[in-house]
Design a protein around this motif. Structure first.
Motif, short mmCIF file in Angstrom:
data_model
loop_
_atom_site.label_atom_id
_atom_site.label_comp_id
_atom_site.label_asym_id
_atom_site.label_seq_id
_atom_site.Cartn_x
_atom_site.Cartn_y
_atom_site.Cartn_z
N LEU A 144 0.83 -1.21 0.00
CA LEU A 144 0.00 0.00 0.00
C LEU A 144 0.87 1.27 0.00
O LEU A 144 0.51 2.28 -0.60
CB LEU A 144 -0.93 -0.02 1.22
CG LEU A 144 -1.83 1.20 1.42
CD1 LEU A 144 -2.76 1.43 0.24
CD2 LEU A 144 -2.64 1.05 2.71
N ARG A 145 2.00 1.18 0.66
CA ARG A 145 2.88 2.36 0.76
C ARG A 145 3.38 2.84 -0.61
O ARG A 145 3.67 4.01 -0.80
CB ARG A 145 4.07 2.06 1.69
CG ARG A 145 4.55 3.27 2.46
CD ARG A 145 5.54 2.92 3.56
NE ARG A 145 4.92 2.40 4.75
CZ ARG A 145 4.22 3.12 5.64
NH1 ARG A 145 4.03 4.41 5.44
NH2 ARG A 145 3.70 2.56 6.70
N ASP A 146 3.44 1.93 -1.57
CA ASP A 146 3.86 2.32 -2.92
C ASP A 146 2.86 3.25 -3.60
O ASP A 146 3.16 3.83 -4.64
CB ASP A 146 4.05 1.08 -3.81
CG ASP A 146 5.24 0.23 -3.35
OD1 ASP A 146 6.09 0.76 -2.60
OD2 ASP A 146 5.28 -0.95 -3.74
N TYR A 147 1.67 3.38 -3.03
CA TYR A 147 0.64 4.24 -3.61
C TYR A 147 0.47 5.55 -2.84
O TYR A 147 -0.47 6.29 -3.06
CB TYR A 147 -0.68 3.49 -3.73
CG TYR A 147 -0.54 2.28 -4.61
CD1 TYR A 147 -0.69 2.38 -5.99
CD2 TYR A 147 -0.17 1.04 -4.07
CE1 TYR A 147 -0.52 1.28 -6.80
CE2 TYR A 147 0.01 -0.06 -4.88
CZ TYR A 147 -0.16 0.06 -6.24
OH TYR A 147 0.02 -1.03 -7.05
N ALA A 148 1.40 5.81 -1.92
CA ALA A 148 1.42 7.08 -1.18
C ALA A 148 2.58 7.90 -1.72
O ALA A 148 3.69 7.39 -1.84
CB ALA A 148 1.59 6.81 0.31
N HIS A 149 2.33 9.15 -2.07
CA HIS A 149 3.33 9.89 -2.84
C HIS A 149 3.93 11.08 -2.14
O HIS A 149 4.75 11.78 -2.71
CB HIS A 149 2.74 10.30 -4.19
CG HIS A 149 2.22 9.13 -4.95
ND1 HIS A 149 3.04 8.11 -5.40
CD2 HIS A 149 0.96 8.78 -5.30
CE1 HIS A 149 2.30 7.20 -6.01
NE2 HIS A 149 1.04 7.58 -5.96
N ASP A 150 3.54 11.35 -0.91
CA ASP A 150 4.18 12.45 -0.19
C ASP A 150 5.57 11.99 0.26
O ASP A 150 5.94 10.82 0.11
CB ASP A 150 3.33 12.87 1.01
CG ASP A 150 3.19 11.75 2.02
OD1 ASP A 150 2.73 10.67 1.60
OD2 ASP A 150 3.58 11.90 3.19
#
Ligand code: 4GX
Length: 221
Positions: free
Chosen positions: A38-44
């Motif tokens: 899931l972290r791969d889809y967070a961009h900050d």
């Protein structure tokens, strides 16, 4: 069948799904399994996946944006999107059978205090719980669902494995079973099972299955 999993702990999936029957199903091409972080889809800058609940209260929630983006990328029109969380409907064998007929599954593991409600509203086709106890995250529930579903996909089990008529397929718990020796540490196998009388054996087993279900799982009757 294709199963994609969205989780914060992809490492947890490495062992269990690389063993035994699931390993063979993947090798045979019966199961295409992909694990997504899931972290791969967070961009900050900090790749933030969680935030505090509006209105206050303890714990953190999974933010909607990374989950929406991941589902957009990973799911097709025909994909069944399923959340794993303790407030889901109770997973059982009939649901496993139903999911085994699906083309594509996307399982989303709950973490922290859970999902922003808009994930349920907009993305989820279903939400499942594997039982009334609290786990640290939804990775094990996702693996439980994968295991229960995959063994029902045609070709996944060998003849020996699938010949076994398991508890729940006929709605009762399994009757007691014995193998050799006929006497062990003074404990004897019930005489009827050694009798060779198949009608009597079938009668005894049916009665035992009923008795055991009455004692242990009256809710099934
Ligand atoms: N069967 N957990 C999910 C986080 C969470 C909390 C609330 C959504 C709402 C569980 C279970 C389970 C622990 C996984 C809490 N997600 N999941 N996690 N039992 O206990 O499925």
């Amino acid at each position: 069948m294709k199963i994609a999993v969205l989780t914060l702990f992809p490492g947890m999936f490495a062992g269990p799904l690389d063993e035994s029957i699931i390993k063979r199903a993947r090798a045979k091409g019966l199961l295409e399994l992909s694990i997504h972080n899931l972290r791969d889809y967070a961009h900050d800058r900090h790749r933030t996946v969680d935030d505090r609940p509006f209105g206050g209260g303890p714990g953190m929630l999974l933010k909607p944006e990374p989950i929406f983006e991941a589902v957009e990328k990973l799911a097709r029109e025909s994909t069944r999107v399923i959340l794993l969380s303790p407030i889901g409907r109770a997973f059982h064998q009939a649901i496993a059978r139903e999911l085994a007929d699906a083309e594509d599954l996307l399982l989303i593991s709950g973490h922290y205090e859970g999902f922003d409600e808009r994930v349920r509203e907009k993305l989820a086709d279903d939400e499942l719980s594997i039982g009334d106890y609290v786990l640290t995250n939804g990775a094990l529930p996702a693996m439980v669902v994968i295991d229960a579903v995959m063994r029902l996909v045609p070709g996944v089990l060998g003849d020996d494995e699938s010949a076994h008529e398991e508890s729940f397929s006929h709605g009762l718990l399994e009757y007691p079973q014995y193998t050799r020796p006929a006497e062990f540490c003074g404990m004897k196998v019930p005489e009827v099972l050694l009798s060779g009388n198949h009608a009597e054996i079938a009668k005894w087993r049916a009665a035992q299955a009923r008795l055991r279900t009455q004692e242990r799982r009256p809710d099934l009757l």
